[in-house]
Design an enzyme around this catalytic site. Structure first.
Site, PDB file in Angstrom:
ATOM      1  N   HIS A 117       0.876  -1.169   0.000  1.00 43.23           N
ATOM      2  CA  HIS A 117       0.000   0.000   0.000  1.00 43.23           C
ATOM      3  C   HIS A 117       0.913   1.218   0.000  1.00 43.23           C
ATOM      4  O   HIS A 117       1.692   1.419   0.935  1.00 43.23           O
ATOM      5  CB  HIS A 117      -0.921  -0.004   1.219  1.00 43.23           C
ATOM      6  CG  HIS A 117      -1.945  -1.103   1.171  1.00 43.23           C
ATOM      7  ND1 HIS A 117      -2.386  -1.771   2.297  1.00 43.23           N
ATOM      8  CD2 HIS A 117      -2.622  -1.645   0.118  1.00 43.23           C
ATOM      9  CE1 HIS A 117      -3.289  -2.671   1.935  1.00 43.23           C
ATOM     10  NE2 HIS A 117      -3.449  -2.610   0.626  1.00 43.23           N
ATOM     11  N   GLU A 141       1.528   3.417   3.050  1.00 44.60           N
ATOM     12  CA  GLU A 141       2.039   2.774   4.260  1.00 44.60           C
ATOM     13  C   GLU A 141       3.547   2.641   4.071  1.00 44.60           C
ATOM     14  O   GLU A 141       4.053   1.649   3.550  1.00 44.60           O
ATOM     15  CB  GLU A 141       1.342   1.436   4.479  1.00 44.60           C
ATOM     16  CG  GLU A 141      -0.160   1.628   4.725  1.00 44.60           C
ATOM     17  CD  GLU A 141      -0.961   0.340   4.780  1.00 44.60           C
ATOM     18  OE1 GLU A 141      -0.336  -0.742   4.908  1.00 44.60           O
ATOM     19  OE2 GLU A 141      -2.196   0.400   4.687  1.00 44.60           O
ATOM     20  N   HIS A 191       3.136  -3.656   6.449  1.00 39.84           N
ATOM     21  CA  HIS A 191       2.064  -2.683   6.292  1.00 39.84           C
ATOM     22  C   HIS A 191       2.096  -1.694   7.454  1.00 39.84           C
ATOM     23  O   HIS A 191       2.949  -1.779   8.343  1.00 39.84           O
ATOM     24  CB  HIS A 191       0.711  -3.394   6.249  1.00 39.84           C
ATOM     25  CG  HIS A 191       0.475  -4.190   5.001  1.00 39.84           C
ATOM     26  ND1 HIS A 191      -0.453  -3.846   4.052  1.00 39.84           N
ATOM     27  CD2 HIS A 191       1.065  -5.319   4.538  1.00 39.84           C
ATOM     28  CE1 HIS A 191      -0.445  -4.722   3.062  1.00 39.84           C
ATOM     29  NE2 HIS A 191       0.485  -5.639   3.344  1.00 39.84           N
ATOM     30  N   GLU A 211       1.919  -5.545  10.522  1.00 43.75           N
ATOM     31  CA  GLU A 211       1.500  -4.144  10.686  1.00 43.75           C
ATOM     32  C   GLU A 211       2.453  -3.538  11.706  1.00 43.75           C
ATOM     33  O   GLU A 211       2.486  -3.952  12.862  1.00 43.75           O
ATOM     34  CB  GLU A 211       0.050  -4.084  11.173  1.00 43.75           C
ATOM     35  CG  GLU A 211      -0.952  -4.803  10.286  1.00 43.75           C
ATOM     36  CD  GLU A 211      -1.389  -3.959   9.108  1.00 43.75           C
ATOM     37  OE1 GLU A 211      -1.005  -2.771   9.051  1.00 43.75           O
ATOM     38  OE2 GLU A 211      -2.127  -4.476   8.243  1.00 43.75           O
TER      39      GLU A 211
END
Length: 430
Positions: free
Chosen positions: A85, A88, A192, A283
């Site tokens: 992404h 990110e 991410h 994440e």
């Protein structure tokens, strides 16, 4: 005074070579840095592009290892993917810093040296460079998340739980899918932002037997939980399970992907089901595009976890399957009893197999057309501490001419049509 000034200039120049700034490097700067690293460390690095983005930016991958230009039997392949992404951006920064760390400490740091001597590490810092270039520096918005066509790349992979696998793939997704055909990756993670948690497969479900207690459980769930905890407990904060923006806390700092939220077309499920590569989604920051002043702290928080996770590529057992003439065979199915994978794990073009397993006793069955099915029980130790999984080779015996052997599906990464039929058969039988 002139000598002093010259010395100061040389010191600054040398420092700039060995010290990578904690900031967001644009695509041109990142490409230049990767090329410089490749020139400075040609013995342990190899730089190549796996394809291009919609706007024509190269998807650069740097390979690090003792033999970076080719696979060697018994040396597992590992990969990190960042910036899927585009907005990110922390993963992109950390992977460039990781490259700097590994190359600068090779032969001087025992852990780094053992890591690069025992595995081959592939790093794709940015899978979505177009999205990054269009991003705004914001913690929660979606500007730059998608590729140039406005598509979320983490919803665009073939999904094992969807019958229709023929939808159009984005250029960046096709590049990664083709990349997975060229290497037998064993372990992977994609980085991410927007939370602090280690998420593991499955991300999706067809409401079948895999759905248990709100989680979509894979046959290798115990291994995935171990891998996720390895990252979270080597991270300075992730294991505490504290949420971002008052969302639900994550016990141990990990979560099953489906339990968190169902996701179709995700990359980690594709890696696991169709490429035989166990992958996590990491994440790593509450803010997707934090201030550059925070990057150094984020690196320190994640560095030990990034290294510890890489070392887990040595879990379990590995080896070569050979036919009755002692020749390595491709597409021999290697199954661990009690782990019915949607797509059977099979040997690669070198006849190699890799199975990430926790320490314990396992029964393994090997099937190959024209040969007798071979079943053996083995004791698997903990390999990461010694930087090597257990090596166990299988020598098959030719079957009687009168007997018949049911052909098994080819490696699913090379035969999606075969996999679709195979999944349909399993769904009908379940």
């Amino acid at each position: 005074m002139i000598v002093f000034t010259l010395c100061l200039y040389l010191w600054s120049w040398l420092s700039s070579i060995h010290c990578l700034e904690f900031r967001y490097h644009n695509s041109v700067e990142m490409e230049q840095y990767l090329k410089d690293i490749n020139r400075r460390y040609p013995e342990i690095t190899h730089l190549h592009s796996i394809g291009q983005s919609i706007e024509g930016r190269e998807l650069w991958v740097l390979i690090l290892g003792q033999h970076p230009r080719e696979h060697r039997t018994g040396i597992p392949e590992f990969k990190y993917v960042g910036n899927m992404h585009g907005n990110e951006a922390v993963g992109r920064v950390l992977l460039i810093q990781l490259i700097n760390y590994l190359t600068s400490l090779y032969l001087s740091d025992p852990l780094v040296t053992s890591m690069l001597n025992s595995s081959r590490v592939h790093i794709l810092p940015s899978m979505n460079p177009d999205g990054f270039e269009s991003s705004t520096r914001d913690c929660v918005n979606t500007v730059g998340r998608y590729n140039k066509n406005g598509v979320d790349l983490n919803r665009n992979f073939p999904d094992a739980f969807e019958i229709n696998t023929a939808q159009e793939r984005e250029k960046e997704v096709r590049a990664v899918m083709d990349w997975l055909k060229t290497e037998t990756f064993v372990l992977s993670a994609n980085l991410h932002g927007g939370a602090v948690v280690a998420s593991y497969p499955y991300d999706n479900s067809n409401k079948g037997s895999e759905l248990q207690g709100g989680q979509s459980i894979s046959p290798d769930d115990d291994v995935f939980v171990h891998l996720a905890k390895t990252y979270s407990y080597n991270h300075t904060e992730m294991h505490n399970g504290k949420s971002c923006y008052e969302l639900t806390n994550f016990v141990h700092g990990i979560t099953n992907g489906y339990y968190w939220y169902p996701l179709k077309g995700g990359m980690q499920d594709y890696n696991y089901v169709w490429a035989q590569c166990l992958e996590l989604t990491l994440e790593i920051s509450c803010c997707k595009f934090p201030s550059e002043t925070e990057l150094s702290g984020l690196w320190e928080a994640n560095r030990p976890a990034l290294l510890a996770y890489m070392q887990q590529v040595h879990l379990g057992v590995k080896g070569v399957v050979m036919d009755s003439d002692s020749k390595p065979v491709q597409n021999a199915v290697v199954e661990v009893v009690g782990r019915k994978n949607l797509c059977p794990f099979s040997t690669d073009r070198n006849g190699e197999y890799y199975r990430l397993l926790l320490p314990g006793t396992y029964t393994i069955t090997v099937t190959y057309p024209g040969h007798k099915t071979l079943t053996q029980t083995i004791q698997v130790p903990y390999g990461p501490d010694s930087f090597s999984a257990l090596t166990h080779n299988f020598l098959l015996q030719q079957s009687d001419k009168s007997s018949t052997v049911t052909p098994r599906p080819q490696s699913c990464i090379t035969a999606i049509t075969t996999l679709t039929l195979f999944l349909l058969q399993r769904l009908l039988l379940s």
